[in-house]
Design a protein around this motif. Structure first.
Motif, PDB file in Angstrom:
ATOM      1  N   ARG A 192       0.823  -1.215   0.000  1.00 35.07           N
ATOM      2  CA  ARG A 192       0.000   0.000   0.000  1.00 35.07           C
ATOM      3  C   ARG A 192       0.856   1.264   0.000  1.00 35.07           C
ATOM      4  NH1 ARG A 192      -2.537  -0.249   4.785  1.00 35.07           N
ATOM      5  NH2 ARG A 192      -3.418  -2.156   4.121  1.00 35.07           N
ATOM      6  N   TYR A 193       1.997   1.181   0.684  1.00 40.87           N
ATOM      7  CA  TYR A 193       2.837   2.382   0.811  1.00 40.87           C
ATOM      8  C   TYR A 193       4.208   2.141   0.171  1.00 40.87           C
ATOM      9  CZ  TYR A 193      -0.830   3.361   4.167  1.00 40.87           C
ATOM     10  OH  TYR A 193      -2.049   3.558   4.752  1.00 40.87           O
ATOM     11  N   SER A 194       4.202   1.575  -1.011  1.00 39.08           N
ATOM     12  CA  SER A 194       5.441   1.139  -1.667  1.00 39.08           C
ATOM     13  C   SER A 194       6.308   2.280  -2.165  1.00 39.08           C
ATOM     14  CB  SER A 194       5.108   0.195  -2.830  1.00 39.08           C
ATOM     15  OG  SER A 194       4.260   0.852  -3.773  1.00 39.08           O
ATOM     16  N   ASN A 195       5.834   3.513  -2.085  1.00 43.79           N
ATOM     17  CA  ASN A 195       6.681   4.654  -2.463  1.00 43.79           C
ATOM     18  C   ASN A 195       7.760   4.926  -1.420  1.00 43.79           C
ATOM     19  OD1 ASN A 195       5.341   5.176  -4.870  1.00 43.79           O
ATOM     20  ND2 ASN A 195       3.859   6.553  -3.903  1.00 43.79           N
ATOM     21  N   ASN A 196       7.597   4.366  -0.218  1.00 45.32           N
ATOM     22  CA  ASN A 196       8.567   4.563   0.850  1.00 45.32           C
ATOM     23  C   ASN A 196       9.702   3.549   0.740  1.00 45.32           C
ATOM     24  OD1 ASN A 196       7.091   6.644   2.661  1.00 45.32           O
ATOM     25  ND2 ASN A 196       5.535   5.099   2.268  1.00 45.32           N
ATOM     26  N   LYS A 197      10.670   3.643   1.650  1.00 45.47           N
ATOM     27  CA  LYS A 197      11.764   2.678   1.736  1.00 45.47           C
ATOM     28  C   LYS A 197      11.504   1.749   2.921  1.00 45.47           C
ATOM     29  CE  LYS A 197      14.787   6.390   0.192  1.00 45.47           C
ATOM     30  NZ  LYS A 197      15.785   7.388   0.648  1.00 45.47           N
ATOM     31  N   PHE A 198      11.947   0.511   2.789  1.00 43.90           N
ATOM     32  CA  PHE A 198      11.701  -0.482   3.827  1.00 43.90           C
ATOM     33  C   PHE A 198      12.959  -1.308   4.081  1.00 43.90           C
ATOM     34  CE2 PHE A 198       7.580   0.503   2.099  1.00 43.90           C
ATOM     35  CZ  PHE A 198       6.723   0.467   3.194  1.00 43.90           C
ATOM     36  N   LEU A 199      13.277  -1.479   5.355  1.00 43.63           N
ATOM     37  CA  LEU A 199      14.341  -2.388   5.791  1.00 43.63           C
ATOM     38  C   LEU A 199      13.726  -3.345   6.803  1.00 43.63           C
ATOM     39  CD1 LEU A 199      17.333  -3.316   6.169  1.00 43.63           C
ATOM     40  CD2 LEU A 199      17.513  -1.551   7.944  1.00 43.63           C
ATOM     41  N   ILE A 200      13.892  -4.651   6.590  1.00 42.91           N
ATOM     42  CA  ILE A 200      13.398  -5.643   7.548  1.00 42.91           C
ATOM     43  C   ILE A 200      14.562  -6.546   7.937  1.00 42.91           C
ATOM     44  CG2 ILE A 200      12.609  -7.225   5.721  1.00 42.91           C
ATOM     45  CD1 ILE A 200      10.292  -7.981   7.663  1.00 42.91           C
ATOM     46  N   THR A 201      14.676  -6.853   9.235  1.00 46.19           N
ATOM     47  CA  THR A 201      15.797  -7.658   9.728  1.00 46.19           C
ATOM     48  C   THR A 201      15.278  -8.917  10.414  1.00 46.19           C
ATOM     49  OG1 THR A 201      15.914  -6.676  11.950  1.00 46.19           O
ATOM     50  CG2 THR A 201      17.088  -5.528  10.157  1.00 46.19           C
ATOM     51  N   SER A 202      16.151  -9.927  10.472  1.00 47.93           N
ATOM     52  CA  SER A 202      15.756 -11.191  11.084  1.00 47.93           C
ATOM     53  C   SER A 202      16.987 -12.033  11.344  1.00 47.93           C
ATOM     54  CB  SER A 202      14.802 -11.953  10.156  1.00 47.93           C
ATOM     55  OG  SER A 202      14.484 -13.228  10.681  1.00 47.93           O
ATOM     56  N   ARG A 203      16.865 -12.968  12.291  1.00 49.65           N
ATOM     57  CA  ARG A 203      17.819 -14.067  12.352  1.00 49.65           C
ATOM     58  C   ARG A 203      17.509 -15.036  11.216  1.00 49.65           C
ATOM     59  NH1 ARG A 203      18.946 -16.297  18.465  1.00 49.65           N
ATOM     60  NH2 ARG A 203      19.541 -14.345  19.473  1.00 49.65           N
ATOM     61  N   PRO A 204      18.480 -15.898  10.844  1.00 51.13           N
ATOM     62  CA  PRO A 204      18.217 -16.865   9.776  1.00 51.13           C
ATOM     63  C   PRO A 204      17.138 -17.867  10.177  1.00 51.13           C
ATOM     64  CG  PRO A 204      20.583 -16.672  10.214  1.00 51.13           C
ATOM     65  CD  PRO A 204      19.878 -15.960  11.330  1.00 51.13           C
ATOM     66  N   GLY A 205      16.496 -18.433   9.159  1.00 51.04           N
ATOM     67  CA  GLY A 205      15.571 -19.531   9.376  1.00 51.04           C
ATOM     68  C   GLY A 205      14.147 -19.135   9.666  1.00 51.04           C
ATOM     69  N   ALA A 206      13.843 -17.826   9.690  1.00 53.73           N
ATOM     70  CA  ALA A 206      12.490 -17.377  10.028  1.00 53.73           C
ATOM     71  C   ALA A 206      11.616 -17.176   8.800  1.00 53.73           C
ATOM     72  CB  ALA A 206      12.551 -16.080  10.837  1.00 53.73           C
ATOM     73  N   GLY A 207      12.168 -17.356   7.594  1.00 51.09           N
ATOM     74  CA  GLY A 207      11.380 -17.221   6.378  1.00 51.09           C
ATOM     75  C   GLY A 207      11.294 -15.821   5.837  1.00 51.09           C
ATOM     76  N   ILE A 208      12.249 -14.968   6.206  1.00 51.35           N
ATOM     77  CA  ILE A 208      12.224 -13.588   5.724  1.00 51.35           C
ATOM     78  C   ILE A 208      12.376 -13.527   4.205  1.00 51.35           C
ATOM     79  CG2 ILE A 208      14.714 -13.204   5.911  1.00 51.35           C
ATOM     80  CD1 ILE A 208      14.163 -10.420   6.945  1.00 51.35           C
ATOM     81  N   GLU A 209      12.947 -14.600   3.631  1.00 51.68           N
ATOM     82  CA  GLU A 209      13.165 -14.618   2.187  1.00 51.68           C
ATOM     83  C   GLU A 209      11.860 -14.658   1.404  1.00 51.68           C
ATOM     84  OE1 GLU A 209      16.454 -16.734   4.374  1.00 51.68           O
ATOM     85  OE2 GLU A 209      14.273 -16.934   4.267  1.00 51.68           O
ATOM     86  N   SER A 210      10.756 -14.937   2.072  1.00 53.04           N
ATOM     87  CA  SER A 210       9.474 -15.096   1.381  1.00 53.04           C
ATOM     88  C   SER A 210       8.860 -13.770   0.952  1.00 53.04           C
ATOM     89  CB  SER A 210       8.486 -15.848   2.273  1.00 53.04           C
ATOM     90  OG  SER A 210       8.171 -15.079   3.427  1.00 53.04           O
TER      91      SER A 210
END
Length: 602
Positions: A192-210
């Motif tokens: 919905r707000y794709s004009n902005n910038k986004f950074l998401i962080t995670s430990r490995p194995g949580a499925g952030i790649e999805s």
């Protein structure tokens, strides 16, 4: 507090943020503008001077201790992460415990606020675990200073202009029962707000790649030069800079080269610096780092930041062993509840339960004082108490489990760990590794081997069948990126459980990268297939990325690439390595058990 930071930032973006909100009354405009100014000022003050594991008793300027980590994708290291975010807009960063994720998010917040680049909004995703609020509710409470939004339409207009950078921290800390809902909310919010910038962080194995829009990167371990630079930075303002040379010299010894992988983590390196006066030799196991830290905290906890090695008063009157018992049980209880931060009431309640059970006679307020001030093993973040790092809590919990009798261990590793698998959303790999170091026989016997053998088939023989099974077992996706009119394999992503990550620790897909890149060079049919796989193409303004998974293997043009004998062999080797490691764990369990029995009979 530097009140000019928030005001200057919002004044810079005042016109673009509010240009579409002409219907905004003066009262509501004040709510929005004042809310954002207060938010930026508050978090800037919080982040611009911080306490670290080394400097625990005083807040130091952030950039006096911040070491800029690198990230990598497809073996390419990137140092200017802000520039990457500015260009790509959707960036996902994965890092192990202590790799520097939290410091990186603080840096991104500060640099955007100071430089008036974008309006930074930090969202700690674990805040959604015990709340009915959506991620949009959480962000709305930020920009209105926790006041009820006067209009969803106005909020939408403010957020849609593209002047924000949303820092979504700790995807792995979302409880699994909230994962599907929260993931969908995040993806909807980003869309919905794709004009902005986004950074998401995670430990490995949580499925952030999805996350479909995001490009995936991993935090790079510190190399030899960076280890030395990190140490020198920590001692730059210290009165005894010679300690830095001694530490660098100890690490550089040939006899210690096998232990350097521990020190590639900024957190573990900080621990070694902190404990150096008491323990100047490198321990062989990661768990020993944590013991050295705890012992140093209990004995000479101010030895780094203050000369003379003085100790704070122990108000509780408890001995180290009693404080240790409280810490171990507090860590164990809260880890399995999915918590590592507490308000005063919940912390007091947890400690009261522990001291009542063990008839420990001490005032709760004094115990909290000792844990916070005397030992600095719990720190105050606003009105919330937290561990200096989640890995500290994990070490104490693992130590508690090791101390249990056989029947108790069996119950914990079978019942409690199964609940942990259901409750958590990845991010437990470090905890499992510490458990295996401290309590190898029981951890393998009752948890790791039963779980991994229930998931992984050991009886596959043919190379082609092994390749297909690797795709299926790891839910493997090959990410192809088009750059300068040519496709190359950029990433191999997988969504696997923490226990699979423990087994796969240190394995690499590097050979697969090289083999497939050689095969697809000049392959017009394959390039045509990727160009027309529309629903999987991502466009972030720089590259196009196409994800190829097991469902694509039935396509002839893909089959011609993936079923090349070199590719099949590479994937077959991945299967063989996983299977061999499982068998090695089984053999190790037999050896450890027999060795224990033999020694008991002496």
């Amino acid at each position: 507090m530097n009140l000019s930071i928030g005001l200057a930032l919002i004044n810079t973006f005042k016109e673009p943020i509010f240009r579409k909100t002409k219907e905004l009354s003066e009262e509501y405009a004040f709510i929005y503008k004042n809310g954002l100014v207060n938010y930026i000022n508050n978090y800037y003050d919080k982040f611009s001077h911080i306490k670290t594991f080394i400097y625990r008793d005083q807040r130091v300027p952030f950039y006096d201790v911040y070491f800029p980590v690198s990230i990598q994708s497809n073996q390419k290291r990137i140092t200017d992460i802000q520039e990457l975010i500015d260009g790509q807009r959707f960036v996902a960063i994965t890092g192990n415990a202590g790799s520097g994720k939290s410091m990186l998010t603080k840096h991104i917040f500060i640099s955007n606020a100071q430089g008036c680049k974008s309006v930074p909004i930090l969202v700690e995703l674990r805040q959604l675990n015990n709340s009915d609020n959506t991620i949009e509710d959480l962000i709305n409470s930020v920009i209105t200073d926790n006041k009820i939004s006067p209009s969803n339409k106005i909020t939408n207009q403010i957020l849609s202009e593209g002047n924000f950078i949303f820092i979504l921290d700790g995807y792995d800390e979302i409880f699994s029962n909230n994962k599907q809902k929260t993931t969908a909310e995040i993806e909807n919010f980003v869309d919905r707000y794709s004009n902005n910038k986004f950074l998401i962080t995670s430990r490995p194995g949580a499925g952030i790649e999805s996350f479909q829009r995001f490009n995936n990167y991993n935090i790079s371990p510190l190399d030899d030069t960076e280890i030395s630079d990190f140490i020198n930075l920590q001692f730059d303002k210290h009165e005894n800079k010679e300690i830095a040379n001694k530490i660098i010299s100890e690490i550089g010894k040939t006899s210690n080269k096998h232990y350097k992988h521990y020190l590639s983590s900024p957190l573990l390196l900080s621990m070694f610096i902190f404990t150096f006066n008491n323990y100047p030799e490198l321990p062989k196991q990661q768990s020993r780092f944590y013991w050295n830290v705890f012992e140093t905290l209990c004995t000479r906890h101010d030895s780094f930041s203050k000369t003379g090695g003085w100790q704070h008063e122990r108000r509780s009157g408890l001995k180290n062993e009693e404080l240790e018992k409280i810490l171990f049980w507090l860590s164990y209880i809260t880890l399995f509840e999915g918590k590592y931060s507490f308000d005063y009431q919940s912390l007091s309640y947890a400690i009261k339960k522990i001291i009542d059970k063990f008839n420990i006679n001490a005032d709760i307020d004094n115990i909290i004082y000792d844990l916070n001030i005397s030992l600095s093993i719990l720190i105050i973040d606003g009105i919330v108490y937290t561990f200096p790092h989640k890995s500290i809590q994990e070490y104490f919990a693992a130590s508690l489990i090791k101390s249990l009798d056989d029947n108790q261990k069996q119950n914990v590793y079978t019942e409690k760990f199964k609940k942990l698998l259901l409750l958590s959303n990845g991010g437990n790999t470090n905890f499992y590794k510490i458990c295996m170091e401290l309590d190898k026989i029981y951890f393998l016997k009752y948890f790791l081997l039963p779980e991994i053998k229930s998931r992984f088939r050991l009886d596959i023989e043919g190379d082609f069948d092994k390749m297909n099974y690797v795709f299926e077992f790891l839910n493997l996706k090959l990410g192809f990126v088009k750059f300068n009119k040519r496709y190359s394999l950029k990433s191999v992503t997988y969504n696997s459980a923490d226990i699979v990550s423990v087994v796969r620790d240190g394995m690499t897909f590097l050979n697969i990268f090289k083999t497939i890149d050689e095969i697809i060079t000049g392959n017009i049919d394959f390039e045509y297939y990727l160009n027309n796989k529309g629903e999987e193409i991502l466009n972030n303004g720089i590259d196009k990325e196409v994800l190829i998974g097991i469902e694509d293997l039935k396509e002839t043009v893909v089959t011609n690439v993936i079923t090349n004998h070199k590719v099949i062999k590479d994937f077959s080797n991945i299967y063989n390595e996983i299977r061999d490691r499982i068998k090695n764990f089984e053999n190790s369990l037999v050896v450890e058990q027999q060795g224990t029995l033999d020694l008991l009979d002496i």
